[in-house]
Design a protein around this motif. Sequence first.
Motif, mmCIF file in Angstrom:
data_model
loop_
_atom_site.group_PDB
_atom_site.id
_atom_site.type_symbol
_atom_site.label_atom_id
_atom_site.label_comp_id
_atom_site.label_asym_id
_atom_site.label_seq_id
_atom_site.Cartn_x
_atom_site.Cartn_y
_atom_site.Cartn_z
ATOM 1 N N ASP A 239 26.541 56.799 3.807
ATOM 2 C CA ASP A 239 26.265 57.598 2.632
ATOM 3 C C ASP A 239 27.446 58.512 2.325
ATOM 4 N N LEU A 240 28.432 57.911 1.651
ATOM 5 C CA LEU A 240 29.673 58.627 1.376
ATOM 6 C C LEU A 240 29.449 59.810 0.451
ATOM 7 N N ARG A 241 28.381 59.752 -0.327
ATOM 8 C CA ARG A 241 28.152 60.832 -1.282
ATOM 9 C C ARG A 241 27.936 62.163 -0.596
ATOM 10 N N TRP A 242 27.451 62.134 0.668
ATOM 11 C CA TRP A 242 27.198 63.380 1.378
ATOM 12 C C TRP A 242 28.422 63.896 2.114
ATOM 13 N N ARG A 243 29.403 63.027 2.392
ATOM 14 C CA ARG A 243 30.453 63.454 3.299
ATOM 15 C C ARG A 243 31.857 63.382 2.711
ATOM 16 N N MET A 244 31.964 63.039 1.388
ATOM 17 C CA MET A 244 33.305 62.843 0.881
ATOM 18 C C MET A 244 33.780 63.988 0.003
ATOM 19 N N GLY A 245 32.842 64.820 -0.515
ATOM 20 C CA GLY A 245 33.154 66.001 -1.289
ATOM 21 C C GLY A 245 34.537 66.112 -1.878
ATOM 22 N N LYS A 246 35.431 66.764 -1.141
ATOM 23 C CA LYS A 246 36.763 67.050 -1.667
ATOM 24 C C LYS A 246 37.579 65.783 -1.866
ATOM 25 N N GLY A 247 37.411 64.788 -1.005
ATOM 26 C CA GLY A 247 38.233 63.579 -1.085
ATOM 27 C C GLY A 247 38.056 62.825 -2.375
ATOM 28 N N LEU A 248 36.865 62.919 -2.987
ATOM 29 C CA LEU A 248 36.637 62.192 -4.226
ATOM 30 C C LEU A 248 36.196 63.123 -5.344
ATOM 31 N N GLY A 249 36.569 64.398 -5.254
ATOM 32 C CA GLY A 249 36.250 65.327 -6.327
ATOM 33 C C GLY A 249 37.004 64.956 -7.582
ATOM 34 N N SER A 250 36.476 65.356 -8.737
ATOM 35 C CA SER A 250 37.154 65.049 -9.991
ATOM 36 C C SER A 250 38.372 65.940 -10.149
ATOM 37 N N LYS A 251 39.150 65.662 -11.195
ATOM 38 C CA LYS A 251 40.367 66.442 -11.420
ATOM 39 C C LYS A 251 40.049 67.915 -11.665
ATOM 40 N N GLY A 305 41.122 58.592 -3.357
ATOM 41 C CA GLY A 305 41.268 59.505 -2.237
ATOM 42 C C GLY A 305 41.604 58.717 -0.987
ATOM 43 N N ASN A 306 40.803 58.870 0.051
ATOM 44 C CA ASN A 306 41.027 58.146 1.300
ATOM 45 C C ASN A 306 40.139 56.913 1.434
ATOM 46 N N LEU A 307 39.536 56.484 0.342
ATOM 47 C CA LEU A 307 38.554 55.404 0.398
ATOM 48 C C LEU A 307 39.001 54.191 -0.409
ATOM 49 N N ASP A 308 38.914 53.006 0.221
ATOM 50 C CA ASP A 308 39.090 51.757 -0.505
ATOM 51 C C ASP A 308 37.800 51.455 -1.252
ATOM 52 N N VAL A 309 37.920 51.054 -2.504
ATOM 53 C CA VAL A 309 36.742 50.823 -3.332
ATOM 54 C C VAL A 309 36.816 49.461 -4.013
ATOM 55 N N TYR A 358 32.051 50.835 -6.064
ATOM 56 C CA TYR A 358 31.347 50.740 -4.787
ATOM 57 C C TYR A 358 32.342 50.853 -3.638
ATOM 58 N N GLN A 359 31.836 51.103 -2.448
ATOM 59 C CA GLN A 359 32.667 51.036 -1.259
ATOM 60 C C GLN A 359 33.170 49.611 -1.078
ATOM 61 N N TYR A 360 34.435 49.461 -0.737
ATOM 62 C CA TYR A 360 35.030 48.144 -0.504
ATOM 63 C C TYR A 360 34.724 47.670 0.912
ATOM 64 N N MET A 361 34.277 46.433 1.032
ATOM 65 C CA MET A 361 33.932 45.846 2.321
ATOM 66 C C MET A 361 35.052 44.899 2.741
ATOM 67 N N VAL A 362 35.848 45.323 3.693
ATOM 68 C CA VAL A 362 37.131 44.692 3.984
ATOM 69 C C VAL A 362 37.004 43.263 4.490
ATOM 70 N N ASN A 363 35.906 42.930 5.165
ATOM 71 C CA ASN A 363 35.771 41.582 5.728
ATOM 72 C C ASN A 363 34.949 40.636 4.867
ATOM 73 N N GLY A 364 34.764 40.976 3.624
ATOM 74 C CA GLY A 364 34.114 40.056 2.699
ATOM 75 C C GLY A 364 32.663 39.781 3.034
ATOM 76 N N SER A 365 32.243 38.554 2.790
ATOM 77 C CA SER A 365 30.829 38.214 2.928
ATOM 78 C C SER A 365 30.567 37.356 4.158
ATOM 79 N N LEU A 366 29.311 37.326 4.563
ATOM 80 C CA LEU A 366 28.889 36.453 5.652
ATOM 81 C C LEU A 366 29.178 34.997 5.310
ATOM 82 N N TYR A 367 29.058 34.644 4.044
ATOM 83 C CA TYR A 367 29.337 33.275 3.600
ATOM 84 C C TYR A 367 30.741 32.842 4.019
ATOM 85 N N ASP A 368 31.714 33.752 3.881
ATOM 86 C CA ASP A 368 33.095 33.415 4.236
ATOM 87 C C ASP A 368 33.203 32.957 5.681
ATOM 88 N N TYR A 369 32.476 33.632 6.565
ATOM 89 C CA TYR A 369 32.565 33.323 7.998
ATOM 90 C C TYR A 369 31.734 32.097 8.374
#
Length: 423
Positions: A239-251, A305-309, A358-369
Amino acid sequence: MILIYEYMANGTLAEHLYKINKGNGHYLTWEQRLNICIGAANGLNYLHTNTEQSVIHRDVKTTNILLDKNWAAKISDFGLSKMDSTSHTQSHVSTDVKGMFGYLDPEYFLTRRLTKKSDAYTFGVVLFEVLCAKLPVDISVEEEQRSLALWAQHCIKKGTVDQIIDPSLRGQISPYCLKMFTDFANKCLHNHPKGRPTIAEVVGSLEGMLASQGNIPRRKGIITKMFLIISNVVAKGFDLRWRMGKGLGSKSGQPWQVQRDPFAVGAIQLYRHLSLEEIRAATNNFHKRLIGHGAYTVVHRGRMGNLDVAIKRWKEGAYEWNLEQIRSEIQVQSQLRHLHIVSFIGYYNDKYEVILVYQYMVNGSLYDYLYETDKDPLPWEKPLEICIGVARGLQYLNAGTKQAFIHCNLKPTNILLDENLRT
């Protein structure tokens, strides 16, 4: 030579579209028709993508779609089928023209160049048959109506498509679903193969249409059917919405906050309404890597910020008539906070488009594997862990929220994996 096949108790799809008045058919509801189309499209998709050498059917029509005792659709009659021998240097198979008039891909007819998109064209004709219960070619009617494909396209342009649907379906199809169905069937009939969807895209769109039928207003107490698109997935998402505050604040320095919004109807939602400048910066003006696309959307990888999306952008022209679907997606995802549900970051909208983040999921989908050959096989304990995570996510959707949700589209491509291969 004698060939033996499984017996299909309910005959052909054509019998139930055209022989009702002779007492040889069964009136199919709209939901039944959609399920039959999805089943047939899944069969074609298997031929195109899941066999050792892909197969082009070349003769898709309602008489070749058979129905078992449970009304499940199966593709039949491979007498005209062609093995797809295309390569990087050749995008088509050159062959004599075969097939039935009314279904023939015009590009194939004129050039003898057969592609998988030829099946997409013929399936587009089938979709209009299913909607209208009209023959693909009928010489008994006025000349302008004799070709179903051309007549349907004409009615779409004139805005009169509601006048040609099967009378037995009246009152069963939501206006939104009808718009989606006719627009997508029309896209299958695009004159140029590159303008047509793949059969895999046909499957996904039809499944979304079937799910959208569940969004027709009904009596209170019916569980809401939402999660209409691929990005509404059971996947890892702290739940990034609770812990990202400053990292994804608007301008302007505004952090994540509870706010009301045009997309929030009768409820407080937790998300950020992003600016177009923020999204352009995250994607280098949409020049960063394209990681996926569907019939109506493209997905870019970006960084905020510090998050891949993952940034999903609706294609031009698709926003307006998908508005209710987008609204459902935002309203549902913005209420969910769980370890195994993908995190909804926020969105941008104006009168021309909507962009979801959305949050980026670096390893893609289960289908890929499971199916891609360039991936290392997973040790046994890892798929088991993945299944446990998916089950926990589903349990949360079904029983852990104030209002229960049914996912409606759970499959390996919709199960995403983080950097540690966790769902």
